[in-house]
Design a protein around this motif. Structure first.
Motif, short mmCIF file in Angstrom:
data_model
loop_
_atom_site.label_atom_id
_atom_site.label_comp_id
_atom_site.label_asym_id
_atom_site.label_seq_id
_atom_site.Cartn_x
_atom_site.Cartn_y
_atom_site.Cartn_z
N MET A 65 16.57 41.04 -61.41
CA MET A 65 15.63 41.11 -60.30
C MET A 65 14.98 39.74 -60.10
SD MET A 65 12.65 43.90 -59.84
CE MET A 65 11.15 43.44 -59.06
N ASP A 66 14.81 39.33 -58.85
CA ASP A 66 14.23 38.03 -58.58
C ASP A 66 12.71 38.06 -58.71
OD1 ASP A 66 13.99 39.70 -56.42
OD2 ASP A 66 14.21 38.12 -54.93
N LYS A 67 12.14 36.91 -59.05
CA LYS A 67 10.69 36.80 -59.21
C LYS A 67 10.04 36.73 -57.83
CE LYS A 67 8.99 35.50 -63.08
NZ LYS A 67 8.15 36.24 -63.96
N LEU A 68 8.95 37.46 -57.66
CA LEU A 68 8.20 37.41 -56.41
C LEU A 68 7.22 36.25 -56.48
CD1 LEU A 68 7.37 41.18 -55.85
CD2 LEU A 68 8.99 39.80 -54.59
N ASP A 69 7.06 35.54 -55.38
CA ASP A 69 6.14 34.41 -55.30
C ASP A 69 4.85 34.89 -54.65
OD1 ASP A 69 5.18 31.82 -55.50
OD2 ASP A 69 5.97 31.28 -53.53
N PHE A 70 3.94 35.43 -55.45
CA PHE A 70 2.69 35.95 -54.92
C PHE A 70 1.56 34.99 -55.24
CE2 PHE A 70 3.76 38.01 -58.93
CZ PHE A 70 2.68 37.64 -59.73
N LEU A 98 -3.00 34.14 -54.48
CA LEU A 98 -4.33 34.70 -54.27
C LEU A 98 -4.50 35.16 -52.82
CD1 LEU A 98 -6.89 35.06 -55.97
CD2 LEU A 98 -7.70 32.90 -55.06
N ASN A 99 -5.10 36.32 -52.64
CA ASN A 99 -5.38 36.95 -51.34
C ASN A 99 -4.15 37.51 -50.63
OD1 ASN A 99 -8.22 36.61 -51.40
ND2 ASN A 99 -7.98 34.48 -50.79
N ASP A 100 -2.99 37.51 -51.27
CA ASP A 100 -1.81 38.15 -50.69
C ASP A 100 -1.98 39.66 -50.73
OD1 ASP A 100 -0.68 35.69 -50.35
OD2 ASP A 100 0.83 35.92 -51.93
N ILE A 101 -1.36 40.37 -49.80
CA ILE A 101 -1.35 41.82 -49.79
C ILE A 101 0.01 42.25 -50.35
CG2 ILE A 101 -1.52 43.93 -48.38
CD1 ILE A 101 -4.10 42.30 -48.35
N VAL A 102 -0.02 43.07 -51.41
CA VAL A 102 1.22 43.53 -52.04
C VAL A 102 1.29 45.04 -52.00
CG1 VAL A 102 1.40 41.54 -53.59
CG2 VAL A 102 0.16 43.55 -54.36
N GLU A 103 2.52 45.55 -52.03
CA GLU A 103 2.76 46.99 -52.07
C GLU A 103 3.19 47.34 -53.49
OE1 GLU A 103 5.81 50.21 -50.15
OE2 GLU A 103 5.18 48.53 -48.91
N MET A 104 2.51 48.32 -54.09
CA MET A 104 2.82 48.74 -55.44
C MET A 104 3.78 49.92 -55.40
SD MET A 104 1.06 46.52 -57.04
CE MET A 104 0.76 46.93 -58.75
N LYS A 105 4.46 50.17 -56.53
CA LYS A 105 5.42 51.27 -56.59
C LYS A 105 4.73 52.62 -56.49
CE LYS A 105 8.88 48.76 -59.21
NZ LYS A 105 9.56 48.59 -60.49
N LYS A 106 3.56 52.75 -57.13
CA LYS A 106 2.82 54.01 -57.08
C LYS A 106 1.54 53.81 -56.27
CE LYS A 106 4.40 56.04 -61.37
NZ LYS A 106 4.00 56.66 -62.62
N PRO A 107 1.16 54.78 -55.46
CA PRO A 107 -0.06 54.65 -54.67
C PRO A 107 -1.32 54.84 -55.52
CG PRO A 107 0.94 56.79 -54.27
CD PRO A 107 1.88 56.02 -55.15
N HIS A 108 -2.43 54.33 -55.01
CA HIS A 108 -3.74 54.54 -55.60
C HIS A 108 -4.13 56.00 -55.35
CE1 HIS A 108 -8.21 53.84 -55.81
NE2 HIS A 108 -7.78 53.19 -56.88
N PRO A 109 -4.99 56.60 -56.16
CA PRO A 109 -5.38 58.00 -55.92
C PRO A 109 -5.94 58.28 -54.52
CG PRO A 109 -6.07 57.35 -58.10
CD PRO A 109 -5.52 56.11 -57.43
N CYS A 110 -6.43 57.26 -53.82
CA CYS A 110 -6.93 57.48 -52.45
C CYS A 110 -5.78 57.63 -51.46
CB CYS A 110 -7.85 56.34 -52.03
SG CYS A 110 -7.02 54.80 -51.62
N GLY A 111 -4.54 57.34 -51.89
CA GLY A 111 -3.38 57.51 -51.02
C GLY A 111 -2.78 56.21 -50.51
N GLU A 112 -3.48 55.11 -50.65
CA GLU A 112 -2.99 53.81 -50.17
C GLU A 112 -2.19 53.12 -51.27
OE1 GLU A 112 -2.09 51.20 -47.69
OE2 GLU A 112 -3.79 52.33 -46.93
N ASN A 113 -1.09 52.44 -50.91
CA ASN A 113 -0.33 51.71 -51.92
C ASN A 113 -0.29 50.21 -51.64
OD1 ASN A 113 1.45 51.78 -49.80
ND2 ASN A 113 3.24 52.19 -51.04
N LYS A 114 -1.20 49.72 -50.78
CA LYS A 114 -1.32 48.29 -50.51
C LYS A 114 -2.58 47.76 -51.19
CE LYS A 114 1.15 48.47 -46.14
NZ LYS A 114 1.50 49.86 -46.25
N PHE A 115 -2.43 46.62 -51.86
CA PHE A 115 -3.53 46.02 -52.61
C PHE A 115 -3.62 44.54 -52.29
CE2 PHE A 115 -2.38 49.78 -54.92
CZ PHE A 115 -3.56 50.24 -55.50
N GLN A 116 -4.84 43.98 -52.35
CA GLN A 116 -5.06 42.55 -52.15
C GLN A 116 -5.29 41.92 -53.51
OE1 GLN A 116 -8.55 41.58 -49.90
NE2 GLN A 116 -8.02 39.42 -49.78
#
Length: 68
Positions: free
Chosen positions: A1-6, A8-26
């Protein structure tokens, strides 16, 4: 798997969502540990870098710094 170049302040999508239902994080802090903040509810979570790299799915939006 290739390394992601992330950064500060980027918005990333995680494999599992947060309990609130959103899976995008800053990314709000980077170092040995990475602190991410849920875009939906604003809750922040700190993860070790290795765990973060394993759980991130993709970068949704890169932070564009205005050069002056």
């Amino acid at each position: 798997m290739d390394k992601l170049d992330f950064g500060l302040n980027d918005i990333v999508e995680m494999k599992k969502p947060h309990p609130c239902g959103e899976n995008k994080f800053q990314i709000i802090r980077m170092g040995m540990d990475i602190r991410i903040k849920c875009v939906g509810c604003g809750h922040s979570v700190m993860l070790p870098r290795r765990e973060f790299e394993r759980k991130v799915k993709k970068i949704v939006a890169k932070f564009e710094e205005s050069g002056s």
